[in-house]
Design a protein around this motif. Structure first.
Motif, PDB file in Angstrom:
ATOM      1  N   ASN A   1       0.849  -1.200   0.000  1.00  0.00           N
ATOM      2  CA  ASN A   1       0.000   0.000   0.000  1.00  0.00           C
ATOM      3  C   ASN A   1       0.874   1.235   0.000  1.00  0.00           C
ATOM      4  OD1 ASN A   1      -2.473  -1.221   0.098  1.00  0.00           O
ATOM      5  ND2 ASN A   1      -2.530  -1.288   2.337  1.00  0.00           N
TER       6      ASN A   1
ATOM      7  N   GLU B   1      -3.197   4.288  -2.491  1.00  0.00           N
ATOM      8  CA  GLU B   1      -4.464   4.550  -1.812  1.00  0.00           C
ATOM      9  C   GLU B   1      -4.929   5.977  -2.029  1.00  0.00           C
ATOM     10  OE1 GLU B   1      -6.092   2.259  -0.535  1.00  0.00           O
ATOM     11  OE2 GLU B   1      -4.608   0.673  -0.362  1.00  0.00           O
TER      12      GLU B   1
ATOM     13  N   PRO C   1      -8.996   5.217   7.035  1.00  0.00           N
ATOM     14  CA  PRO C   1      -9.590   4.298   6.049  1.00  0.00           C
ATOM     15  C   PRO C   1      -8.584   3.317   5.465  1.00  0.00           C
ATOM     16  CG  PRO C   1     -10.226   6.571   5.574  1.00  0.00           C
ATOM     17  CD  PRO C   1      -9.203   6.623   6.672  1.00  0.00           C
ATOM     18  N   VAL C   2      -7.357   3.776   5.276  1.00  0.00           N
ATOM     19  CA  VAL C   2      -6.323   2.894   4.704  1.00  0.00           C
ATOM     20  C   VAL C   2      -5.985   1.795   5.706  1.00  0.00           C
ATOM     21  CG1 VAL C   2      -3.933   2.814   3.879  1.00  0.00           C
ATOM     22  CG2 VAL C   2      -5.380   4.784   3.337  1.00  0.00           C
TER      23      VAL C   2
ATOM     24  N   LYS D   1      -7.886   0.708   8.136  1.00  0.00           N
ATOM     25  CA  LYS D   1      -9.033  -0.207   8.283  1.00  0.00           C
ATOM     26  C   LYS D   1      -9.078  -1.203   7.127  1.00  0.00           C
ATOM     27  CE  LYS D   1     -12.358   2.726  10.716  1.00  0.00           C
ATOM     28  NZ  LYS D   1     -13.677   3.360  10.574  1.00  0.00           N
ATOM     29  N   LYS D   2      -8.791  -0.695   5.953  1.00  0.00           N
ATOM     30  CA  LYS D   2      -8.817  -1.561   4.776  1.00  0.00           C
ATOM     31  C   LYS D   2      -7.811  -2.701   4.930  1.00  0.00           C
ATOM     32  CE  LYS D   2      -7.899  -1.268  -0.131  1.00  0.00           C
ATOM     33  NZ  LYS D   2      -7.750  -0.408  -1.290  1.00  0.00           N
ATOM     34  N   GLU D   3      -6.658  -2.372   5.483  1.00  0.00           N
ATOM     35  CA  GLU D   3      -5.643  -3.415   5.696  1.00  0.00           C
ATOM     36  C   GLU D   3      -6.137  -4.479   6.672  1.00  0.00           C
ATOM     37  OE1 GLU D   3      -1.608  -0.706   5.211  1.00  0.00           O
ATOM     38  OE2 GLU D   3      -2.233  -1.412   7.176  1.00  0.00           O
TER      39      GLU D   3
ATOM     40  N   ALA E   1      -8.483  -6.715   4.991  1.00  0.00           N
ATOM     41  CA  ALA E   1      -7.723  -7.582   4.078  1.00  0.00           C
ATOM     42  C   ALA E   1      -7.072  -8.726   4.849  1.00  0.00           C
ATOM     43  CB  ALA E   1      -6.662  -6.774   3.346  1.00  0.00           C
TER      44      ALA E   1
ATOM     45  N   ASP F   1     -13.991  -4.477  -3.333  1.00  0.00           N
ATOM     46  CA  ASP F   1     -14.328  -3.062  -3.221  1.00  0.00           C
ATOM     47  C   ASP F   1     -15.632  -2.892  -2.450  1.00  0.00           C
ATOM     48  OD1 ASP F   1     -12.064  -2.227  -4.400  1.00  0.00           O
ATOM     49  OD2 ASP F   1     -12.935  -1.936  -6.390  1.00  0.00           O
TER      50      ASP F   1
ATOM     51  N   TYR G   1     -14.956  -3.440   1.170  1.00  0.00           N
ATOM     52  CA  TYR G   1     -14.287  -2.281   1.768  1.00  0.00           C
ATOM     53  C   TYR G   1     -15.266  -1.138   1.983  1.00  0.00           C
ATOM     54  CZ  TYR G   1      -9.942  -4.610   0.686  1.00  0.00           C
ATOM     55  OH  TYR G   1      -8.932  -5.499   0.624  1.00  0.00           O
ATOM     56  N   GLU G   2     -16.103  -0.916   0.967  1.00  0.00           N
ATOM     57  CA  GLU G   2     -17.083   0.163   1.092  1.00  0.00           C
ATOM     58  C   GLU G   2     -17.900  -0.029   2.353  1.00  0.00           C
ATOM     59  OE1 GLU G   2     -19.841   0.786  -2.209  1.00  0.00           O
ATOM     60  OE2 GLU G   2     -18.014   1.016  -3.408  1.00  0.00           O
TER      61      GLU G   2
ATOM     62  N   LEU H   1     -15.814   0.439   5.608  1.00  0.00           N
ATOM     63  CA  LEU H   1     -15.271   1.754   5.936  1.00  0.00           C
ATOM     64  C   LEU H   1     -16.347   2.781   6.224  1.00  0.00           C
ATOM     65  CD1 LEU H   1     -12.405   1.768   3.320  1.00  0.00           C
ATOM     66  CD2 LEU H   1     -12.372   1.007   5.684  1.00  0.00           C
TER      67      LEU H   1
END
Ligand SMILES: Nc1ncnc2c1ncn2[C@@H]1O[C@H](COP(=O)(O)OP(=O)(O)OP(=O)(O)O)[C@@H](O)[C@H]1O
Ligand SMILES: O=c1ccn([C@@H]2O[C@H](COP(=O)(O)O)[C@@H](O)[C@H]2O)c(=O)[nH]1
Length: 435
Positions: free
Chosen positions: A78, A183, A262-263, A265-267, A270, A423, A426-427, A430
């Motif tokens: 990332n 990102e 947000p980045v 959280k996305k990790e 994942a 996606d 993630y949406e 987040l």
């Protein structure tokens, strides 16, 4: 799987760096070419070949079968670009993010200054460009960034002071391709006057050749004319995290933490998805790499007790593999399983502790079972590992009365989850309501 990613990145970057290094760099007088993507095209051809070679090398080194369910995103580093006018406080905030969130900070300017000092063949050229406040040819900068990323062995980067213009942006894309996830841009907004004061003050001790009134004005102009269009590009994509950089450092850092949430959280999502994939494909090595060694767990199998450590979980992987081998030997259909993460929510307790909750829908030919799962993740140096798991059975549906002929073999290798599906995950994950 995740633990192998840095190696793959190293291999790819080594080849890329070699390819970029072989590109002739124009001298400082050939400015007319700059801004017209000539360099980017040269990078592109060499990099494409380097990429192919590096990817083959990485695949050849992979232990058989470990990649089957690794979602693409889990393998890619990332990247957050960090932009803002000279003196906006980019380096200061990056330093704090390194300390508090385990990002790797790569300042393009610092890498260029180090390259100049190292006695490299490009040293004089770099010195001249920096003194003039101009942008160094992208071939040099991208190759330094790629090398530093590879050498770090890590997967979460702040790339500070880059891309500085459209040519940089094209050069980056040509070399990095889809091997990293950008990102977005952390953008520090500070007026010229404040930045000028800061830089003149910094110039008293920084030893930087460009911290003087004359070069600062040139840098300001280059920033407005060349860098701002790159920021606008990401703005149109909705990927600029704009931060008021004028208040005092601690206050700016609070805004920075909100921007990177947000980045982060996305990790964490994942990492949870990677655990489900590893479990479905009975890949113990990958699963264990995503766990704290003293992970605690409460699940139906523990009958309300809390188990600590990984042995309890390993049992199911070992037995699952044995059952699969026995079925294969007997010519029976192979057991198959696939998990989907539904309605995930992520709550960040600190930048390094995330609680990920979701419904796990597990499909198999025996039917579909839903579980309510919560996984608590901790990040060390930007790498997430599960510290606690809670799973309760939440519902079950028997097998469909007619399974399509031959479907069992097809299902044995669960399909990697698609980028579109991710996606959507993630949406959902987040949404601010998750906080
Ligand atoms: N929020 C702030 N308030 C006051 N001073 C700050 C703040 N942030 C940074 N500074 C100071 O301003 C100067 C410039 O900061 P920094 O080096 O982080 O900026 P930068 O954006 O990385 O600059 P450049 O692009 O020129 O490398 C430093 O001396 C730093 O200590
Ligand atoms: O991507 C880049 C980054 C920097 N430069 C040159 O270095 C100086 C100083 O950069 P800082 O980010 O302020 O450390 C900059 O003015 C450029 O001359 C570059 O060419 N490309």
């Amino acid at each position: 799987m995740l633990s192998r990613a840095p190696r793959a990145i190293r291999l790819a970057a080594r080849a890329r760096t070699a390819a970029v290094a072989s590109i002739p760099v124009p001298d400082a007088s050939s400015d007319a070419r700059r801004g017209r993507f000539v360099a980017a095209a040269a990078v592109s051809t060499a990099a494409a070949a380097a990429f192919a070679a590096a990817n083959v090398a990485a695949a050849e080194e992979a232990p058989a079968g470990t990649d089957v369910t690794t979602p693409e995103f889990a393998k890619r580093p990332n990247v957050l670009f960090v932009l803002g006018g000279p003196g906006a406080g980019k380096g200061t905030q990056c330093e704090r993010l390194v300390k508090e969130c385990g990002f790797v900070h790569l300042s393009a300017g610092d890498l260029l200054r180090a390259e100049r000092k190292s006695g490299s063949a490009h040293g004089d050229l770099i010195a001249k460009y920096i003194l003039d406040g101009r942008i160094v040819p992208v071939e040099i900068t991208v190759s330094l960034l790629a090398k530093a990323m590879a050498e770090s062995g890590r997967t979460r980067f702040l790339i500070d002071g880059f891309p500085r213009n459209e040519n940089n942006f094209e050069g980056w894309k040509a070399v990095m391709g889809d091997s990293v996830d950008v990102e977005g841009v952390l953008f520090y907004d500070v007026d010229d006057e404040t930045r000028l004061d800061r830089l003149l003050e910094r110039g008293k001790t920084s030893g930087r050749t460009d911290d003087n009134a004359d070069t600062i004005q040139k840098r300001f102009r280059v920033f407005k004319e060349e860098t701002m269009p790159v920021v606008s590009h990401y703005d149109k994509l909705g990927r600029v995290f704009r931060i008021d950089g004028a208040p005092e450092v601690d206050q700016v850092f609070k805004a920075t933490l909100r921007a990177v949430a947000p980045v982060v959280k996305k990790e964490a999502v994942a990492a949870a998805q990677a655990m489900l994939d590893a479990a479905d494909s009975l890949d113990w090595e990958a699963y264990a790499a995503l766990c704290e060694p003293d992970m605690t767990a409460v699940e139906d199998e523990t009958h309300g007790a809390t188990v600590c450590g990984l042995e309890f979980h390993k049992f199911y992987f070992d037995e699952g593999k044995r059952a699969a081998e026995a079925a294969k030997a007997a010519g029976k259909p192979l057991p198959a399983r696939r998990s989907a993460m539904l309605s995930p929510t992520v709550s960040l307790q600190t930048p390094n502790v995330a609680v990920v909750s979701y419904t796990r829908a597990v499909q198999s030919l025996a039917g579909t079972a839903n579980f309510a799962e919560t996984r608590v993740f901790m990040a060390h140096d930007g790498v997430w590992r599960c510290a606690h798991l809670h799973r309760s059975r939440a519902g079950e549906m028997p097998a469909a009365s007619v399974a399509p002929a031959g479907s069992s073999d097809a299902l044995h290798t669960p399909a990697p989850i698609s980028k579109d599906a991710l996606d959507k995950i993630y949406e959902a994950a987040l949404r601010p309501a998750a906080e």
